[in-house]
Design a protein around this motif. Structure first.
Motif, PDB file in Angstrom:
ATOM      1  N   GLU A 124     -11.730  -7.428  12.805  1.00 42.47           N
ATOM      2  CA  GLU A 124     -13.024  -8.012  12.463  1.00 42.47           C
ATOM      3  C   GLU A 124     -14.124  -7.047  12.876  1.00 42.47           C
ATOM      4  O   GLU A 124     -14.174  -6.605  14.022  1.00 42.47           O
ATOM      5  N   VAL A 125     -14.991  -6.702  11.929  1.00 47.37           N
ATOM      6  CA  VAL A 125     -16.111  -5.787  12.174  1.00 47.37           C
ATOM      7  C   VAL A 125     -17.379  -6.475  11.715  1.00 47.37           C
ATOM      8  O   VAL A 125     -17.511  -6.804  10.537  1.00 47.37           O
ATOM      9  N   GLN A 126     -18.291  -6.728  12.642  1.00 46.17           N
ATOM     10  CA  GLN A 126     -19.577  -7.372  12.360  1.00 46.17           C
ATOM     11  C   GLN A 126     -19.395  -8.665  11.563  1.00 46.17           C
ATOM     12  O   GLN A 126     -20.089  -8.920  10.584  1.00 46.17           O
ATOM     13  N   GLY A 127     -18.421  -9.468  11.947  1.00 50.85           N
ATOM     14  CA  GLY A 127     -18.201 -10.766  11.316  1.00 50.85           C
ATOM     15  C   GLY A 127     -17.388 -10.736  10.041  1.00 50.85           C
ATOM     16  O   GLY A 127     -17.080 -11.781   9.487  1.00 50.85           O
ATOM     17  N   GLU A 128     -17.029  -9.567   9.535  1.00 48.08           N
ATOM     18  CA  GLU A 128     -16.220  -9.437   8.319  1.00 48.08           C
ATOM     19  C   GLU A 128     -14.787  -9.074   8.702  1.00 48.08           C
ATOM     20  O   GLU A 128     -14.564  -8.306   9.632  1.00 48.08           O
ATOM     21  N   THR A 129     -13.812  -9.605   7.980  1.00 52.09           N
ATOM     22  CA  THR A 129     -12.405  -9.327   8.250  1.00 52.09           C
ATOM     23  C   THR A 129     -11.894  -8.254   7.307  1.00 52.09           C
ATOM     24  O   THR A 129     -12.095  -8.322   6.096  1.00 52.09           O
ATOM     25  N   TYR A 130     -11.238  -7.240   7.876  1.00 52.33           N
ATOM     26  CA  TYR A 130     -10.667  -6.128   7.124  1.00 52.33           C
ATOM     27  C   TYR A 130      -9.214  -5.943   7.532  1.00 52.33           C
ATOM     28  O   TYR A 130      -8.772  -6.476   8.542  1.00 52.33           O
ATOM     29  N   MET A 131      -8.468  -5.134   6.759  1.00 52.53           N
ATOM     30  CA  MET A 131      -7.100  -4.772   7.095  1.00 52.53           C
ATOM     31  C   MET A 131      -7.016  -3.262   7.235  1.00 52.53           C
ATOM     32  O   MET A 131      -7.623  -2.527   6.452  1.00 52.53           O
ATOM     33  N   VAL A 132      -6.233  -2.811   8.217  1.00 52.01           N
ATOM     34  CA  VAL A 132      -6.008  -1.386   8.445  1.00 52.01           C
ATOM     35  C   VAL A 132      -4.557  -1.085   8.109  1.00 52.01           C
ATOM     36  O   VAL A 132      -3.652  -1.822   8.509  1.00 52.01           O
ATOM     37  N   MET A 133      -4.329  -0.009   7.362  1.00 53.72           N
ATOM     38  CA  MET A 133      -2.969   0.376   6.994  1.00 53.72           C
ATOM     39  C   MET A 133      -2.872   1.876   6.827  1.00 53.72           C
ATOM     40  O   MET A 133      -3.887   2.562   6.771  1.00 53.72           O
ATOM     41  N   ARG A 134      -1.662   2.369   6.732  1.00 55.62           N
ATOM     42  CA  ARG A 134      -1.426   3.775   6.426  1.00 55.62           C
ATOM     43  C   ARG A 134      -1.388   3.961   4.908  1.00 55.62           C
ATOM     44  O   ARG A 134      -1.076   3.036   4.174  1.00 55.62           O
ATOM     45  N   GLU A 135      -1.682   5.162   4.466  1.00 55.93           N
ATOM     46  CA  GLU A 135      -1.665   5.441   3.033  1.00 55.93           C
ATOM     47  C   GLU A 135      -0.268   5.225   2.451  1.00 55.93           C
ATOM     48  O   GLU A 135      -0.124   4.764   1.324  1.00 55.93           O
ATOM     49  N   ARG A 136       0.769   5.482   3.203  1.00 57.68           N
ATOM     50  CA  ARG A 136       2.134   5.326   2.692  1.00 57.68           C
ATOM     51  C   ARG A 136       2.515   3.869   2.436  1.00 57.68           C
ATOM     52  O   ARG A 136       3.500   3.589   1.773  1.00 57.68           O
ATOM     53  N   ASP A 137       1.739   2.913   2.967  1.00 62.54           N
ATOM     54  CA  ASP A 137       2.016   1.500   2.768  1.00 62.54           C
ATOM     55  C   ASP A 137       1.431   0.960   1.462  1.00 62.54           C
ATOM     56  O   ASP A 137       1.605  -0.206   1.147  1.00 62.54           O
ATOM     57  N   ILE A 138       0.755   1.800   0.704  1.00 61.25           N
ATOM     58  CA  ILE A 138       0.133   1.396  -0.559  1.00 61.25           C
ATOM     59  C   ILE A 138       1.129   1.602  -1.700  1.00 61.25           C
ATOM     60  O   ILE A 138       1.772   2.637  -1.797  1.00 61.25           O
ATOM     61  N   HIS A 139       1.260   0.600  -2.566  1.00 65.60           N
ATOM     62  CA  HIS A 139       2.188   0.663  -3.685  1.00 65.60           C
ATOM     63  C   HIS A 139       1.552   1.237  -4.946  1.00 65.60           C
ATOM     64  O   HIS A 139       2.244   1.852  -5.755  1.00 65.60           O
ATOM     65  N   ALA A 140       0.242   1.013  -5.159  1.00 66.82           N
ATOM     66  CA  ALA A 140      -0.430   1.508  -6.362  1.00 66.82           C
ATOM     67  C   ALA A 140      -1.921   1.652  -6.083  1.00 66.82           C
ATOM     68  O   ALA A 140      -2.473   1.000  -5.201  1.00 66.82           O
ATOM     69  N   VAL A 141      -2.571   2.526  -6.867  1.00 69.28           N
ATOM     70  CA  VAL A 141      -4.013   2.752  -6.765  1.00 69.28           C
ATOM     71  C   VAL A 141      -4.618   2.584  -8.148  1.00 69.28           C
ATOM     72  O   VAL A 141      -4.163   3.199  -9.110  1.00 69.28           O
ATOM     73  N   ALA A 142      -5.648   1.745  -8.256  1.00 67.88           N
ATOM     74  CA  ALA A 142      -6.404   1.606  -9.505  1.00 67.88           C
ATOM     75  C   ALA A 142      -7.755   2.263  -9.263  1.00 67.88           C
ATOM     76  O   ALA A 142      -8.521   1.811  -8.427  1.00 67.88           O
ATOM     77  N   ALA A 143      -8.024   3.357  -9.985  1.00 67.71           N
ATOM     78  CA  ALA A 143      -9.222   4.140  -9.723  1.00 67.71           C
ATOM     79  C   ALA A 143     -10.023   4.348 -11.000  1.00 67.71           C
ATOM     80  O   ALA A 143      -9.481   4.777 -12.012  1.00 67.71           O
ATOM     81  N   ASP A 144     -11.321   4.062 -10.936  1.00 70.77           N
ATOM     82  CA  ASP A 144     -12.212   4.286 -12.077  1.00 70.77           C
ATOM     83  C   ASP A 144     -12.445   5.776 -12.317  1.00 70.77           C
ATOM     84  O   ASP A 144     -12.787   6.175 -13.417  1.00 70.77           O
ATOM     85  N   ARG A 145     -12.269   6.602 -11.314  1.00 71.32           N
ATOM     86  CA  ARG A 145     -12.572   8.028 -11.424  1.00 71.32           C
ATOM     87  C   ARG A 145     -11.647   8.772 -12.385  1.00 71.32           C
ATOM     88  O   ARG A 145     -11.924   9.880 -12.782  1.00 71.32           O
ATOM     89  N   LEU A 146     -10.533   8.147 -12.793  1.00 72.97           N
ATOM     90  CA  LEU A 146      -9.586   8.811 -13.679  1.00 72.97           C
ATOM     91  C   LEU A 146     -10.041   8.817 -15.129  1.00 72.97           C
ATOM     92  O   LEU A 146      -9.582   9.624 -15.916  1.00 72.97           O
ATOM     93  N   GLY A 147     -10.932   7.913 -15.486  1.00 71.55           N
ATOM     94  CA  GLY A 147     -11.471   7.888 -16.842  1.00 71.55           C
ATOM     95  C   GLY A 147     -10.472   7.441 -17.884  1.00 71.55           C
ATOM     96  O   GLY A 147      -9.501   6.754 -17.602  1.00 71.55           O
ATOM     97  N   ASP A 148     -10.689   7.868 -19.139  1.00 73.91           N
ATOM     98  CA  ASP A 148      -9.849   7.436 -20.257  1.00 73.91           C
ATOM     99  C   ASP A 148      -8.585   8.257 -20.421  1.00 73.91           C
ATOM    100  O   ASP A 148      -7.690   7.883 -21.158  1.00 73.91           O
ATOM    101  N   GLU A 149      -8.494   9.410 -19.759  1.00 83.47           N
ATOM    102  CA  GLU A 149      -7.349  10.269 -19.986  1.00 83.47           C
ATOM    103  C   GLU A 149      -6.092   9.849 -19.227  1.00 83.47           C
ATOM    104  O   GLU A 149      -5.039  10.411 -19.414  1.00 83.47           O
ATOM    105  N   ALA A 150      -6.183   8.854 -18.363  1.00 86.24           N
ATOM    106  CA  ALA A 150      -5.008   8.396 -17.612  1.00 86.24           C
ATOM    107  C   ALA A 150      -5.009   6.868 -17.549  1.00 86.24           C
ATOM    108  O   ALA A 150      -5.973   6.217 -17.900  1.00 86.24           O
ATOM    109  N   THR A 151      -3.922   6.314 -17.075  1.00 85.53           N
ATOM    110  CA  THR A 151      -3.789   4.868 -17.010  1.00 85.53           C
ATOM    111  C   THR A 151      -4.624   4.259 -15.894  1.00 85.53           C
ATOM    112  O   THR A 151      -4.954   3.097 -15.945  1.00 85.53           O
ATOM    113  N   GLY A 152      -4.914   5.030 -14.845  1.00 85.81           N
ATOM    114  CA  GLY A 152      -5.679   4.499 -13.724  1.00 85.81           C
ATOM    115  C   GLY A 152      -4.804   3.938 -12.630  1.00 85.81           C
ATOM    116  O   GLY A 152      -5.291   3.520 -11.609  1.00 85.81           O
ATOM    117  N   LEU A 153      -3.484   3.950 -12.825  1.00 88.07           N
ATOM    118  CA  LEU A 153      -2.572   3.455 -11.800  1.00 88.07           C
ATOM    119  C   LEU A 153      -1.609   4.561 -11.410  1.00 88.07           C
ATOM    120  O   LEU A 153      -1.026   5.217 -12.261  1.00 88.07           O
TER     121      LEU A 153
END
Length: 99
Positions: free
Chosen positions: A68-97
């Motif tokens: 909890e940081v300033q009344g808001e709840t967050y989760m902390v994890m390692r990058e290896r614990d992530i299964h997929a990333v959806a990113a707007d920065r990839l644009g139309d040339e990729a799926t974004g995942l």
């Protein structure tokens, strides 16, 4: 954030869900398999390679540490614990995942 740690916001809409048939499934309903969750990245450590602030990530919320940081709840994890990333920065040339 240090090393490859990632801070994500806790999704407040993870309560009850609707099935495709319109049936309301309460948050307390037991699921046969563990359910993965999507969240937005708030902060990224210097050694995280595939994730940037603002990306949406798919992860297993059962094993992550909450903070909890300033009344808001967050989760902390390692990058290896992530299964997929959806990113707007990839644009139309990729799926974004990245799987």
């Amino acid at each position: 954030m240090l090393h490859d740690r990632i801070l994500v916001e806790v999704d407040r809409d993870s309560g009850e869900r609707r099935s495709t048939g319109g049936i309301v499934i309460p948050a307390t309903a037991a699921m046969g398999a563990r359910r993965l969750a999507w969240s937005r990245v708030i902060a990224v450590g210097p050694h995280a390679r595939a994730v940037e602030k603002g990306d949406r990530v798919l992860f297993d919320p059962e094993d992550k540490a909450e903070v909890e940081v300033q009344g808001e709840t967050y989760m902390v994890m390692r990058e290896r614990d992530i299964h997929a990333v959806a990113a707007d920065r990839l644009g139309d040339e990729a799926t974004g995942l990245y799987l």
